[in-house]
Enzyme design. Structure first.
Site, PDB file in Angstrom:
ATOM      1  N   ASP A 235       0.218  -1.041   0.156  1.00  0.00           N
ATOM      2  CA  ASP A 235      -0.207  -0.083  -0.079  1.00  0.00           C
ATOM      3  C   ASP A 235       0.691   1.144   0.293  1.00  0.00           C
ATOM      4  O   ASP A 235       0.399   2.385   0.724  1.00  0.00           O
ATOM      5  CB  ASP A 235      -1.124  -0.353   0.993  1.00  0.00           C
ATOM      6  CG  ASP A 235      -1.451  -0.879   0.506  1.00  0.00           C
ATOM      7  OD1 ASP A 235      -2.079  -1.564   0.109  1.00  0.00           O
ATOM      8  OD2 ASP A 235      -2.300  -1.896   2.519  1.00  0.00           O
ATOM      9  N   ARG A 236       2.126   1.314  -0.635  1.00  0.00           N
ATOM     10  CA  ARG A 236       2.744   2.374  -0.853  1.00  0.00           C
ATOM     11  C   ARG A 236       3.727   2.712   0.717  1.00  0.00           C
ATOM     12  O   ARG A 236       4.152   4.244   0.864  1.00  0.00           O
ATOM     13  CB  ARG A 236       2.220   3.126  -1.521  1.00  0.00           C
ATOM     14  CG  ARG A 236       2.394   2.903  -3.278  1.00  0.00           C
ATOM     15  CD  ARG A 236       3.307   2.819  -4.017  1.00  0.00           C
ATOM     16  NE  ARG A 236       2.625   2.420  -4.995  1.00  0.00           N
ATOM     17  CZ  ARG A 236       2.683   1.102  -5.508  1.00  0.00           C
ATOM     18  NH1 ARG A 236       2.893  -0.265  -5.067  1.00  0.00           N
ATOM     19  NH2 ARG A 236       2.537   0.942  -6.637  1.00  0.00           N
TER      20      ARG A 236
END
Ligand SMILES: Cc1cc2nc3c(=O)[nH]c(=O)nc-3n(C[C@H](O)[C@H](O)[C@H](O)COP(=O)(O)O)c2cc1C
Length: 215
Positions: free
Chosen positions: A193-194
């Site tokens: 999720d970055r």
């Protein structure tokens, strides 16, 4: 309709970087990551390839892929032509940044610092260790200079092949190594999720200080 790459994305899930217990010495961590990359980055990828950025005398940045040929506490070593564009840039601004990308490990390492020419004896030793054809290539190629046609390069290669027939060519003075002495090394580990991990090591008064950076 312009080509859109917006949907091309990957979620990174393989590894993480800890706040505690991670290496205090970034050179040790780099060595561990490089040896893992040598196992996971299958050919044709080269685990020791990196992007090297330099800046010319007018302030313009230039970047190209090179091969790392060694590293130690003294620095990170690469080879090329001292009269090439990168050679000219490093002569006028002896600083560079190198970036390694190991997609199989979802990792990046960025290394920045001052660059010096390698000790000539070490450049000689590396040159002699190269395959004979690469030695002749270093003599033949006026790296980064314009050529009228490929045949010009082939002609230059024929000339040096005749010149050094039956002899060991010495290292050309215009070809050799550089050593980048790191003052900053940043390790980036892709996370889901970055929310990636970034550990930034900076050399202050001879000691490495580590800081976590936001992704
Ligand atoms: C995989 C790969 C490895 C390379 N390794 C080197 C290298 O070790 N030394 C080098 O001078 N050029 C190497 N090159 C070529 C450079 O990218 C570049 O074309 C060349 O150094 C001239 O750059 P310059 O005109 O900015 O000096 C490599 C290119 C690739 C794609």
């Amino acid at each position: 309709m312009p080509l859109s790459l917006a949907q091309l994305r990957r979620n990174y899930t393989l590894y993480g970087l800890r706040d505690d217990g991670e290496q205090d010495d970034p050179l040790v961590l780099f060595g561990q990551w490089l040896s893992q990359a040598r196992k996971t980055e299958a050919p044709p990828a080269e685990a020791n390839s990196m992007a090297l950025a330099t800046v010319d005398s007018e302030g313009y940045a230039h970047c190209r892929i090179l091969l790392l040929k060694g590293f130690s506490a003294e620095g990170f070593v690469f080879f090329g032509n001292y009269q090439s564009a990168k050679g000219e840039e490093l002569a006028s601004n002896p600083h560079a940044a190198m970036t390694f990308f190991w997609p199989g490990l979802e990792r990046q390492v960025r290394i920045e610092g001052a660059v010096e020419r390698l000790d000539p004896a070490l450049s000689d030793a590396y040159f002699l260790d190269r395959p004979a054809a690469s030695q002749l290539g270093a003599w033949a190629s006026p790296q980064s200079q314009p050529l009228t046609h490929r045949s010009e390069l082939e002609g230059l290669l024929r000339e040096v092949t005749e010149r050094f027939a039956g002899q060991q060519p010495p290292r050309p003075e215009h070809w050799g190594g550089y050593c980048l002495q790191p003052r900053r090394i940043e390790f980036w580990q892709g996370r889901p999720d970055r929310l990636h991990d970034r550990l930034d090591y900076r050399l202050r008064n001879g000691a490495w200080q580590r800081t976590r950076l936001a992704p």
